[in-house]
Write an enzyme that holds these catalytic residues in place. Structure first.
Site, PDB file in Angstrom:
ATOM      1  N   SER A   1       0.815  -1.215   0.000  1.00 15.33           N
ATOM      2  CA  SER A   1       0.000   0.000   0.000  1.00 15.33           C
ATOM      3  C   SER A   1       0.847   1.264   0.000  1.00 15.33           C
ATOM      4  O   SER A   1       0.395   2.311  -0.455  1.00 15.33           O
ATOM      5  CB  SER A   1      -0.932   0.011   1.214  1.00 15.33           C
ATOM      6  OG  SER A   1      -1.823  -1.068   1.119  1.00 15.33           O
TER       7      SER A   1
ATOM      8  N   GLU B   1     -10.156   7.002   2.235  1.00  9.62           N
ATOM      9  CA  GLU B   1      -9.783   5.596   2.055  1.00  9.62           C
ATOM     10  C   GLU B   1     -10.700   4.629   2.805  1.00  9.62           C
ATOM     11  O   GLU B   1     -10.967   4.813   3.997  1.00  9.62           O
ATOM     12  CB  GLU B   1      -8.346   5.363   2.552  1.00  9.62           C
ATOM     13  CG  GLU B   1      -7.877   3.936   2.272  1.00  9.62           C
ATOM     14  CD  GLU B   1      -6.627   3.509   3.037  1.00  9.62           C
ATOM     15  OE1 GLU B   1      -6.302   4.139   4.063  1.00  9.62           O
ATOM     16  OE2 GLU B   1      -5.996   2.527   2.620  1.00  9.62           O
TER      17      GLU B   1
ATOM     18  N   HIS C   1      -6.488  -9.965   3.931  1.00 17.07           N
ATOM     19  CA  HIS C   1      -5.361 -10.589   4.640  1.00 17.07           C
ATOM     20  C   HIS C   1      -5.864 -11.625   5.633  1.00 17.07           C
ATOM     21  O   HIS C   1      -5.248 -12.677   5.812  1.00 17.07           O
ATOM     22  CB  HIS C   1      -4.560  -9.535   5.411  1.00 17.07           C
ATOM     23  CG  HIS C   1      -3.680  -8.692   4.551  1.00 17.07           C
ATOM     24  ND1 HIS C   1      -2.625  -9.202   3.830  1.00 17.07           N
ATOM     25  CD2 HIS C   1      -3.696  -7.363   4.287  1.00 17.07           C
ATOM     26  CE1 HIS C   1      -2.023  -8.210   3.167  1.00 17.07           C
ATOM     27  NE2 HIS C   1      -2.666  -7.091   3.423  1.00 17.07           N
TER      28      HIS C   1
ATOM     29  N   HIS D   1      -4.231  -2.235  -4.905  1.00 19.44           N
ATOM     30  CA  HIS D   1      -3.933  -3.617  -5.310  1.00 19.44           C
ATOM     31  C   HIS D   1      -5.093  -4.480  -4.849  1.00 19.44           C
ATOM     32  O   HIS D   1      -5.961  -4.013  -4.110  1.00 19.44           O
ATOM     33  CB  HIS D   1      -2.639  -4.110  -4.653  1.00 19.44           C
ATOM     34  CG  HIS D   1      -2.643  -3.894  -3.168  1.00 19.44           C
ATOM     35  ND1 HIS D   1      -3.430  -4.640  -2.305  1.00 19.44           N
ATOM     36  CD2 HIS D   1      -2.031  -2.961  -2.396  1.00 19.44           C
ATOM     37  CE1 HIS D   1      -3.272  -4.183  -1.079  1.00 19.44           C
ATOM     38  NE2 HIS D   1      -2.439  -3.160  -1.096  1.00 19.44           N
TER      39      HIS D   1
HETATM   40 MG    MG Z   1      -4.355   1.521   3.206  1.00 20.71          MG
HETATM   41 ZN    ZN Z   2      -2.470  -5.160   2.595  1.00 22.23          ZN
END
Ligand code: MG
Ligand code: ZN
Length: 372
Positions: free
Chosen positions: A90, A262, A271, A310
């Site tokens: 990131s 964000e 994750h 991503h």
């Molecule tokens: Mg971030």
């Molecule tokens: Zn990550």
């Protein structure tokens, strides 16, 4: 009556002058066609961390086959790789958007040689625009940090926090209070320093998200001491924070604004390989995208761009899935290197179609503002 008569007169006179009556039958459409492309006064950059196409698809099917991203007329794809890895992190991903350079994983607003590169947020401040950062991680986490800090390593959180004093950003909202007022590396109290620099500093211990000071000149709001909790464990501030922030940015807004908002934890759900985590974060962020678009459409001078740094988790929607009953499978607990969708609406939107490197988002945003 008068209006339609004028319309006919207009169409008629243009028809005589250029001899193509069938192409100017609708004067409204004609005027639109000859109008110069407008510059964006304001930019809202929405980054869903880890929000690949499968996360978007899953979020849509989980929401009765609807998602805010369907409202965007222009869609592109970016190549997300960093300078040293095919799978970006990131930090390098956000630095590409913020500073226009491919750099190594872990880099915050610095190039491959660890030298600081001016960010679009810093440039906006220099040009007299208002700026803001909002996140559901700590505000010193890689994505927001890359727009305002310069550090060779993403986990130097206290150094990154100190960089918030170097740029007179008008508004920031996110977790990470402890990196400002209980620092291990030095005795500085950055919350007090922010106040001395003209900020109103609020936090979740004392104030609800509905109690933010809209009259403040500059405002910092800490939503957690460290990381805010996931949406499915009760975090619910991003939508009201977005609505507050856009109105706040638009106060005494002569030169325009730049804000990055964000959805930080879509990535963390990936994750953790927890479908419910990903889906609830997508739902939370979808509402934010809707609200930002509503605001921008009303405003008419605001470009909204949505993308991700991503994909996370190598997520797949299994063949056993049904609408509203998804079987999500992860192939990884890490990031993947798939291309990432980019959605744009507003002045300059046309620049965002096609396939390009993630660093081009920086160039396209600058071009949308009309910056040289
Ligand atoms: Mg971030
Ligand atoms: Zn990550």
């Amino acid at each position: 009556m008068l209006r339609s008569a004028l319309g006919i007169l207009f169409a008629f006179s243009v028809a005589i002058s250029c001899g193509q009556p069938e192409r100017i039958a609708d004067p409204q459409a004609f005027r639109k066609k000859i109008a110069k492309p407008k510059k964006a006064k304001n930019v809202i950059l929405l980054i869903g961390d880890g929000m690949g196409l499968t996360q978007i698809s899953a979020g849509m099917y989980n929401n009765s086959n609807k998602i805010s991203l369907e409202r965007f007329p222009v869609i592109g794809l970016h190549k997300s790789h960093s300078s040293d890895k095919l799978t970006t992190d990131s930090a390098a991903g956000a630095t590409a958007f913020a500073c226009g350079v491919k750099t190594y994983n872990g880099a915050i607003g610095v190039n491959q040689d660890t030298l600081a590169v001016q960010s679009i947020l810093e440039e906006a401040e220099i040009k007299g625009l208002r700026t803001g950062l909002v996140a559901t991680s700590t505000i010193v986490h890689a994505t927001p940090a890359s727009f305002i800090a310069h550090n060779k390593y993403r986990k130097n959180y206290e150094e990154i926090a100190a960089d918030f004093l170097n740029t007179p950003i008008e508004l920031f909202i996110g977790g990470g209070k402890k990196f400002f007022d209980r620092r291990e590396s030095d005795k500085r109290n950055l919350s007090q320093e922010l106040q001395r620099a003209g900020y109103t500093v609020q936090d979740y211990f004392n104030d609800d998200i509905t109690e933010l000071d809209s009259t403040a000149q500059k405002l910092a709001f800490f939503t957690a001491d460290n990381d805010p909790v996931p949406a499915y464990q009760g975090r619910d501030y991003l939508l009201p924070a977005t609505q507050f922030s856009l109105d706040f940015m638009n106060k005494q807004n002569e030169n325009g604004f730049f804000i990055m908002i964000e959805g930080s934890q879509i990535d963390w759900g990936g994750h953790a390989n927890i479908p419910e985590y990903v889906l609830s974060e997508m739902k939370d962020y979808d509402a934010v995208i809707h609200a930002a678009l509503d605001w921008a459409e009303e405003d008419g001078e605001t470009l909204v761009v949505v993308t991700a740094d991503h994909e996370t988790g190598g997520l797949a929607i299994d063949h056993t899935s049904k609408l509203d009953s998804l079987e999500l499978k992860f192939t990884s607990t890490k990031h993947t290197a798939t291309m990432i969708p980019v959605f744009a609406k507003g002045p300059g939107q046309e620049k965002f179609s096609g396939i390009y490197e993630n660093t081009e988002i920086y160039n396209k945003l600058r071009a949308a503002y009309g910056w040289e």
